[in-house]
Motif scaffolding. Sequence first.
Motif, PDB file in Angstrom:
ATOM      1  N   GLY A   1     -14.056 -22.241 -16.034  1.00 14.58           N
ATOM      2  CA  GLY A   1     -13.746 -22.916 -17.296  1.00 14.58           C
ATOM      3  C   GLY A   1     -13.118 -21.950 -18.268  1.00 14.58           C
ATOM      4  O   GLY A   1     -12.959 -20.758 -17.985  1.00 14.58           O
ATOM      5  N   GLN A   2     -12.772 -22.481 -19.431  1.00 17.33           N
ATOM      6  CA  GLN A   2     -12.131 -21.644 -20.446  1.00 17.33           C
ATOM      7  C   GLN A   2     -13.093 -20.601 -20.988  1.00 17.33           C
ATOM      8  O   GLN A   2     -12.702 -19.495 -21.340  1.00 17.33           O
ATOM      9  N   GLN A   3     -14.380 -20.961 -21.021  1.00 17.28           N
ATOM     10  CA  GLN A   3     -15.370 -20.044 -21.569  1.00 17.28           C
ATOM     11  C   GLN A   3     -16.715 -20.311 -20.913  1.00 17.28           C
ATOM     12  O   GLN A   3     -17.092 -21.453 -20.667  1.00 17.28           O
TER      13      GLN A   3
ATOM     14  N   GLU B   1     -22.702 -20.133 -37.841  1.00 20.76           N
ATOM     15  CA  GLU B   1     -22.821 -21.356 -37.057  1.00 20.76           C
ATOM     16  C   GLU B   1     -21.795 -21.440 -35.938  1.00 20.76           C
ATOM     17  O   GLU B   1     -21.850 -22.337 -35.102  1.00 20.76           O
ATOM     18  N   GLY B   2     -20.829 -20.517 -35.916  1.00 22.56           N
ATOM     19  CA  GLY B   2     -19.798 -20.566 -34.885  1.00 22.56           C
ATOM     20  C   GLY B   2     -18.704 -21.552 -35.231  1.00 22.56           C
ATOM     21  O   GLY B   2     -18.686 -22.153 -36.304  1.00 22.56           O
ATOM     22  N   GLY B   3     -17.770 -21.739 -34.298  1.00 27.01           N
ATOM     23  CA  GLY B   3     -16.670 -22.666 -34.535  1.00 27.01           C
ATOM     24  C   GLY B   3     -15.649 -22.608 -33.424  1.00 27.01           C
ATOM     25  O   GLY B   3     -15.732 -21.785 -32.506  1.00 27.01           O
ATOM     26  N   ALA B   4     -14.670 -23.516 -33.499  1.00 25.78           N
ATOM     27  CA  ALA B   4     -13.640 -23.615 -32.473  1.00 25.78           C
ATOM     28  C   ALA B   4     -12.653 -22.468 -32.587  1.00 25.78           C
ATOM     29  O   ALA B   4     -12.419 -21.918 -33.660  1.00 25.78           O
TER      30      ALA B   4
ATOM     31  N   PRO C   1     -19.780 -18.824 -30.402  1.00 24.42           N
ATOM     32  CA  PRO C   1     -21.114 -19.426 -30.331  1.00 24.42           C
ATOM     33  C   PRO C   1     -21.901 -19.239 -31.616  1.00 24.42           C
ATOM     34  O   PRO C   1     -21.607 -18.369 -32.438  1.00 24.42           O
ATOM     35  N   LYS C   2     -22.940 -20.030 -31.755  1.00 23.43           N
ATOM     36  CA  LYS C   2     -23.843 -19.930 -32.898  1.00 23.43           C
ATOM     37  C   LYS C   2     -24.679 -18.674 -32.766  1.00 23.43           C
ATOM     38  O   LYS C   2     -25.252 -18.405 -31.712  1.00 23.43           O
ATOM     39  N   LEU C   3     -24.762 -17.891 -33.836  1.00 19.80           N
ATOM     40  CA  LEU C   3     -25.472 -16.623 -33.789  1.00 19.80           C
ATOM     41  C   LEU C   3     -26.945 -16.751 -34.133  1.00 19.80           C
ATOM     42  O   LEU C   3     -27.749 -15.901 -33.749  1.00 19.80           O
ATOM     43  N   LEU C   4     -27.322 -17.784 -34.871  1.00 20.92           N
ATOM     44  CA  LEU C   4     -28.694 -17.896 -35.341  1.00 20.92           C
ATOM     45  C   LEU C   4     -29.668 -18.170 -34.205  1.00 20.92           C
ATOM     46  O   LEU C   4     -30.874 -17.978 -34.364  1.00 20.92           O
ATOM     47  N   ASP C   5     -29.169 -18.641 -33.062  1.00 22.65           N
ATOM     48  CA  ASP C   5     -30.023 -18.890 -31.904  1.00 22.65           C
ATOM     49  C   ASP C   5     -29.984 -17.747 -30.891  1.00 22.65           C
ATOM     50  O   ASP C   5     -30.594 -17.850 -29.827  1.00 22.65           O
TER      51      ASP C   5
ATOM     52  N   GLN D   1     -15.783 -12.055 -23.381  1.00 21.28           N
ATOM     53  CA  GLN D   1     -14.807 -13.136 -23.482  1.00 21.28           C
ATOM     54  C   GLN D   1     -13.795 -12.884 -24.611  1.00 21.28           C
ATOM     55  O   GLN D   1     -13.116 -11.877 -24.598  1.00 21.28           O
ATOM     56  N   SER D   2     -13.738 -13.753 -25.611  1.00 23.43           N
ATOM     57  CA  SER D   2     -12.716 -13.611 -26.659  1.00 23.43           C
ATOM     58  C   SER D   2     -13.121 -12.657 -27.775  1.00 23.43           C
ATOM     59  O   SER D   2     -12.313 -12.364 -28.662  1.00 23.43           O
ATOM     60  N   MET D   3     -14.326 -12.165 -27.727  1.00 25.19           N
ATOM     61  CA  MET D   3     -14.815 -11.317 -28.820  1.00 25.19           C
ATOM     62  C   MET D   3     -14.248  -9.906 -28.722  1.00 25.19           C
ATOM     63  O   MET D   3     -14.060  -9.373 -27.630  1.00 25.19           O
TER      64      MET D   3
END
Length: 289
Positions: A110-112, A181-184, A192-196, A211-213
């Motif tokens: 997949g893409q991610q 909260e992350g985002g597209a 991804p969401k960082l709080l979890d 990945q993209s980071m």
Amino acid sequence: MRLLNRSAGRLSRHRRGPIAGLVVLLAALCLSGGLYAAFSPSSAADDSSIGDAAKGKELFLVGCAFCHGQNAEGQTDINGKLIGPSLAGVGAASVDFQVGTGRMPLAAPGQQAPSKKKVYTDEEIADLAAYVASLAPGPAIPTAKDYSTDGLTKEQKEEAIVRGGQIFLTNCTACHNFTGEGGAMPRGGYAPKLLDTTPKHIYEAMLTGPQSMDTFSNGNLSPEEKRDVIAYIGSMKEEPGYGGFSLGNLGPVSEGLFAWIVGLGVLVGFAVWIAAHTTRTSKRKGLSA
């Protein structure tokens, strides 16, 4: 005296020789490289002691070699498209992050790779990390003292949160949102969401750049700065929502969507109701007359 003059003349001739410049250059490179290795912050270490590398290799051959190759050299399909990258030099921290968050092994291309329930036990993850770390030096798995502020005073913790907030707002909000909260992201990816996410995995993500980071090695962000960023993210979990209904804390996109659908929708519905009510009233007056 003549002997000294002859020796000085020979040295002078050698300094003007074609090899002298190369020798001086090599000596300077060796000296600068040695000084850098001695004084620069290190982000690479051999983590082969964290687990059993031999057991890790057995696990790797069963669950990972299909994509990453028998010797972790990477794999491509017949069209040259990358299936799994080479793991030499990614370090134990990368394995601990990818496998510990359930992103690996990948269920389907997949893409991610999404975060999911981990497949391997903690002991098996340590063995896999030890095997990959034995291939080439890479970032080591951080310990609690690297990402925890438990040893700091209250004032020092507050200062760490302030410093971490400045770093986060400068480097992280473009992808992870100002509330974590992350985002597209482009090309089907997402932050991804960082709080979890656990502090250890946040530290490893900064260290390895999955990945993209982007990769924030210890040369880019010091271990203390990474710890400060994690302290700031932890403070966001305890921060109350002063604005009322948060709408997912996704910023102007969700707020604008709410305004269009709910706000304008209510106004349009109210206008239609007024128009319909006015028409019925006029008809009744006409009949009475």
